[in-house]
Design a protein around this motif. Sequence first.
Motif, PDB file in Angstrom:
ATOM      1  N   PRO A  50       0.868  -1.318   0.005  1.00  0.00           N
ATOM      2  CA  PRO A  50       0.220  -0.075   0.005  1.00  0.00           C
ATOM      3  C   PRO A  50       0.849   1.075   0.065  1.00  0.00           C
ATOM      4  O   PRO A  50       1.825   1.304   0.848  1.00  0.00           O
ATOM      5  N   ILE A  51       0.617   2.068  -0.942  1.00  0.00           N
ATOM      6  CA  ILE A  51       1.124   3.667  -1.041  1.00  0.00           C
ATOM      7  C   ILE A  51       0.152   4.340  -1.022  1.00  0.00           C
ATOM      8  O   ILE A  51      -0.952   4.302  -1.424  1.00  0.00           O
ATOM      9  N   THR A  52       0.552   5.865  -0.635  1.00  0.00           N
ATOM     10  CA  THR A  52      -0.588   7.044  -0.774  1.00  0.00           C
ATOM     11  C   THR A  52       0.366   8.003  -1.801  1.00  0.00           C
ATOM     12  O   THR A  52       1.493   8.058  -1.781  1.00  0.00           O
ATOM     13  N   ILE A  53      -0.163   8.769  -2.387  1.00  0.00           N
ATOM     14  CA  ILE A  53       0.298   9.919  -3.331  1.00  0.00           C
ATOM     15  C   ILE A  53      -0.263  11.199  -2.727  1.00  0.00           C
ATOM     16  O   ILE A  53      -1.404  11.339  -2.328  1.00  0.00           O
ATOM     17  N   GLU A  54       0.895  11.862  -2.578  1.00  0.00           N
ATOM     18  CA  GLU A  54       0.815  13.373  -2.187  1.00  0.00           C
ATOM     19  C   GLU A  54       0.992  14.418  -3.245  1.00  0.00           C
ATOM     20  O   GLU A  54       2.176  14.030  -3.933  1.00  0.00           O
ATOM     21  N   HIS A  55       0.402  15.652  -3.165  1.00  0.00           N
ATOM     22  CA  HIS A  55       1.053  16.633  -4.164  1.00  0.00           C
ATOM     23  C   HIS A  55       1.286  18.041  -3.582  1.00  0.00           C
ATOM     24  O   HIS A  55       0.582  18.437  -2.410  1.00  0.00           O
ATOM     25  N   LYS A  56       2.163  18.570  -4.008  1.00  0.00           N
ATOM     26  CA  LYS A  56       2.876  19.698  -3.365  1.00  0.00           C
ATOM     27  C   LYS A  56       1.715  20.897  -3.608  1.00  0.00           C
ATOM     28  O   LYS A  56       1.242  21.183  -4.927  1.00  0.00           O
ATOM     29  N   VAL A  57       1.689  21.693  -2.644  1.00  0.00           N
ATOM     30  CA  VAL A  57       0.675  22.782  -2.743  1.00  0.00           C
ATOM     31  C   VAL A  57       1.538  24.065  -2.164  1.00  0.00           C
ATOM     32  O   VAL A  57       1.895  24.045  -1.160  1.00  0.00           O
TER      33      VAL A  57
ATOM     34  N   TRP B  20       1.818  19.575   1.729  1.00  0.00           N
ATOM     35  CA  TRP B  20       1.514  18.689   0.945  1.00  0.00           C
ATOM     36  C   TRP B  20       0.291  18.034   1.262  1.00  0.00           C
ATOM     37  O   TRP B  20      -0.394  18.070   2.236  1.00  0.00           O
ATOM     38  N   THR B  21      -0.629  17.577   0.177  1.00  0.00           N
ATOM     39  CA  THR B  21      -2.078  17.304   0.348  1.00  0.00           C
ATOM     40  C   THR B  21      -2.191  15.894  -0.477  1.00  0.00           C
ATOM     41  O   THR B  21      -1.468  15.811  -1.363  1.00  0.00           O
ATOM     42  N   GLY B  22      -2.616  14.858   0.329  1.00  0.00           N
ATOM     43  CA  GLY B  22      -2.834  13.682  -0.003  1.00  0.00           C
ATOM     44  C   GLY B  22      -4.517  13.391  -0.746  1.00  0.00           C
ATOM     45  O   GLY B  22      -5.269  14.227  -0.384  1.00  0.00           O
ATOM     46  N   ASP B  23      -4.684  12.311  -1.302  1.00  0.00           N
ATOM     47  CA  ASP B  23      -5.766  11.981  -1.949  1.00  0.00           C
ATOM     48  C   ASP B  23      -6.326  11.056  -1.007  1.00  0.00           C
ATOM     49  O   ASP B  23      -7.675  10.443  -1.431  1.00  0.00           O
ATOM     50  N   SER B  24      -5.933  10.535  -0.100  1.00  0.00           N
ATOM     51  CA  SER B  24      -6.643   9.621   0.980  1.00  0.00           C
ATOM     52  C   SER B  24      -7.092   8.479   0.359  1.00  0.00           C
ATOM     53  O   SER B  24      -7.974   7.676   0.895  1.00  0.00           O
ATOM     54  N   VAL B  25      -6.563   8.013  -0.638  1.00  0.00           N
ATOM     55  CA  VAL B  25      -6.809   6.690  -1.385  1.00  0.00           C
ATOM     56  C   VAL B  25      -5.612   5.705  -1.248  1.00  0.00           C
ATOM     57  O   VAL B  25      -4.504   6.285  -1.543  1.00  0.00           O
TER      58      VAL B  25
ATOM     59  N   HIS C 219       6.130  16.863  -9.250  1.00  0.00           N
ATOM     60  CA  HIS C 219       5.808  17.304  -8.182  1.00  0.00           C
ATOM     61  C   HIS C 219       4.860  16.613  -7.132  1.00  0.00           C
ATOM     62  O   HIS C 219       4.454  17.349  -6.206  1.00  0.00           O
ATOM     63  N   SER C 220       4.641  15.360  -7.466  1.00  0.00           N
ATOM     64  CA  SER C 220       4.100  14.708  -6.378  1.00  0.00           C
ATOM     65  C   SER C 220       5.174  13.750  -5.379  1.00  0.00           C
ATOM     66  O   SER C 220       6.357  14.003  -5.579  1.00  0.00           O
TER      67      SER C 220
ATOM     68  N   PHE D   8       8.975   9.487  -0.901  1.00  0.00           N
ATOM     69  CA  PHE D   8       9.442   9.016  -2.066  1.00  0.00           C
ATOM     70  C   PHE D   8       9.440  10.160  -3.002  1.00  0.00           C
ATOM     71  O   PHE D   8       8.108  10.368  -3.261  1.00  0.00           O
ATOM     72  N   TYR D   9      10.457  10.655  -3.814  1.00  0.00           N
ATOM     73  CA  TYR D   9      10.163  11.743  -4.691  1.00  0.00           C
ATOM     74  C   TYR D   9      10.364  11.397  -6.067  1.00  0.00           C
ATOM     75  O   TYR D   9      11.550  10.905  -6.380  1.00  0.00           O
ATOM     76  N   PRO D  10       9.548  11.196  -7.291  1.00  0.00           N
ATOM     77  CA  PRO D  10       9.861  10.698  -8.528  1.00  0.00           C
ATOM     78  C   PRO D  10      10.871  11.558  -9.234  1.00  0.00           C
ATOM     79  O   PRO D  10      10.877  12.821  -9.115  1.00  0.00           O
ATOM     80  N   GLU D  11      11.865  10.744  -9.929  1.00  0.00           N
ATOM     81  CA  GLU D  11      12.735  11.077 -10.782  1.00  0.00           C
ATOM     82  C   GLU D  11      12.512  10.762 -12.099  1.00  0.00           C
ATOM     83  O   GLU D  11      12.841  11.312 -12.965  1.00  0.00           O
TER      84      GLU D  11
END
Length: 110
Positions: free
Chosen positions: A9-16, A29-34, A74-75, A84-87
């Motif tokens: 299980p992972i969650t994705i957060e987005h920079k605001v 950071w805000t997540g989609d809670s999914v 930016h996620s 973990f920051y996508p490269e």
Amino acid sequence: MLAGKLDRPITIEHKVITRDSIGQEIESWTGDSVVHWATVTPASNGYKVTQGAIESLFGKTQFYIRYNSSITYHSRIVYNGDYFYPEDIHEVGRAEAMKIIASNRSTDNP
């Protein structure tokens, strides 16, 4: 895609970025809670440390997930309490899946 292999299980957060009352930028950071399910493996120079039931990944890590168009550079991915920051983000098939190479940094605000 073999759904049975997506077992982490992972969650994705987005920079605001917002501004305070004096105009300074505030990053949050805000997540989609999914919960998204992924295959998680250390990448070429990444490694895994297991202590009891706790697994930690260091360096670069590969996440293989179902396609999600909201994931950008930016996620960030939250896995086992680590950030973990996508490269590198690669689409697999025709919007079937995504392979994401991400780095684990020592702080949660790069």
